[in-house]
Write a protein that holds these residues in place. Structure first.
Motif, PDB file in Angstrom:
ATOM      1  N   ARG A 187       0.943  -1.485  -0.071  1.00  0.00           N
ATOM      2  CA  ARG A 187      -0.167  -0.487  -0.210  1.00  0.00           C
ATOM      3  C   ARG A 187       0.855   1.353  -0.271  1.00  0.00           C
ATOM      4  O   ARG A 187       0.266   1.930  -0.685  1.00  0.00           O
ATOM      5  N   GLU A 188       2.102   1.454   1.056  1.00  0.00           N
ATOM      6  CA  GLU A 188       3.408   2.370   0.754  1.00  0.00           C
ATOM      7  C   GLU A 188       4.291   1.391   0.680  1.00  0.00           C
ATOM      8  O   GLU A 188       4.683   0.887   1.387  1.00  0.00           O
ATOM      9  N   ARG A 189       5.120   2.353   0.225  1.00  0.00           N
ATOM     10  CA  ARG A 189       6.365   1.878   0.447  1.00  0.00           C
ATOM     11  C   ARG A 189       7.350   2.844  -0.270  1.00  0.00           C
ATOM     12  O   ARG A 189       7.300   3.982  -0.881  1.00  0.00           O
ATOM     13  N   GLU A 190       8.757   3.082   0.688  1.00  0.00           N
ATOM     14  CA  GLU A 190       9.666   3.846   0.002  1.00  0.00           C
ATOM     15  C   GLU A 190      11.533   3.360  -0.017  1.00  0.00           C
ATOM     16  O   GLU A 190      11.484   2.428   1.530  1.00  0.00           O
ATOM     17  N   GLN A 191      11.860   3.470  -0.542  1.00  0.00           N
ATOM     18  CA  GLN A 191      13.346   3.560   0.269  1.00  0.00           C
ATOM     19  C   GLN A 191      13.959   5.069  -0.872  1.00  0.00           C
ATOM     20  O   GLN A 191      14.187   6.094  -1.052  1.00  0.00           O
ATOM     21  N   GLN A 192      15.158   4.669   1.114  1.00  0.00           N
ATOM     22  CA  GLN A 192      15.635   6.026   1.264  1.00  0.00           C
ATOM     23  C   GLN A 192      16.928   6.185   1.074  1.00  0.00           C
ATOM     24  O   GLN A 192      16.805   5.076   1.728  1.00  0.00           O
ATOM     25  N   LEU A 193      17.641   6.612   0.296  1.00  0.00           N
ATOM     26  CA  LEU A 193      18.936   6.971  -0.154  1.00  0.00           C
ATOM     27  C   LEU A 193      19.667   7.558   1.278  1.00  0.00           C
ATOM     28  O   LEU A 193      19.703   8.445   1.448  1.00  0.00           O
ATOM     29  N   TRP A 205      14.149   1.265   3.762  1.00  0.00           N
ATOM     30  CA  TRP A 205      13.563   0.779   3.181  1.00  0.00           C
ATOM     31  C   TRP A 205      12.051   0.359   4.519  1.00  0.00           C
ATOM     32  O   TRP A 205      12.681   0.031   5.217  1.00  0.00           O
ATOM     33  N   ARG A 206      10.999   1.126   4.126  1.00  0.00           N
ATOM     34  CA  ARG A 206       9.629   0.352   4.719  1.00  0.00           C
ATOM     35  C   ARG A 206       8.558   0.621   3.948  1.00  0.00           C
ATOM     36  O   ARG A 206       8.885   1.261   2.543  1.00  0.00           O
ATOM     37  N   GLY A 207       8.093  -0.590   4.295  1.00  0.00           N
ATOM     38  CA  GLY A 207       6.957  -0.993   3.477  1.00  0.00           C
ATOM     39  C   GLY A 207       5.193  -1.211   4.358  1.00  0.00           C
ATOM     40  O   GLY A 207       5.437  -1.816   5.449  1.00  0.00           O
TER      41      GLY A 207
END
Length: 127
Positions: free
Chosen positions: A65-71, A87-89
């Motif tokens: 539903r949500e996901r994010e890769q942060q550098l 990373w979170r999802g």
């Protein structure tokens, strides 16, 4: 290809990933892109070519539903960029014998990006 251009490709890829924009992700990849995912030291997934990568990306996007890769950090060595990624999802659906929809997952890992012809030709994710 210089470091600013390689950084721009990676940032474009991550932005597209975070926004579920598969076409934009594919736009910065070489046609012969190789993707590998390693988890706990084990190779868990390999794709060869942009079509196989696109299919995997579309399937994976449906799981969240949500996901994010942060550098978190990016360093360059020869023709490879090494990235520390947070990373979170949030799951969109139940995983059989696993977490249920709505569960938030988070991890840190490393990604290796290689380049050829002005595009990303290899991505190796390790968590």
């Amino acid at each position: 290809m210089d470091e600013p251009h390689r950084r721009q490709l990676i940032e474009h890829y991550l932005h597209a990933y975070n926004h579920f924009d598969i076409d934009a992700m594919l736009a910065v990849l070489a046609h012969n892109v190789r993707f590998e995912n390693h988890s706990d030291g084990q190779l868990t997934m390999v794709t060869e070519g942009i079509d196989a990568f696109g299919e995997l990306a579309r399937q994976s996007a449906q799981m969240f539903r949500e996901r994010e890769q942060q550098l978190l950090q990016l360093t360059f060595k020869d023709d490879v960029a090494l990235a520390s990624i947070g990373w979170r999802g949030v799951l969109a659906q139940d995983i059989p014998d696993g977490p249920s929809a709505g569960t938030e997952l988070a991890l840190q890992g490393r990604s290796e990006f290689a380049f050829e012809g002005g595009r990303i030709v290899r991505i190796i994710d390790r968590s």
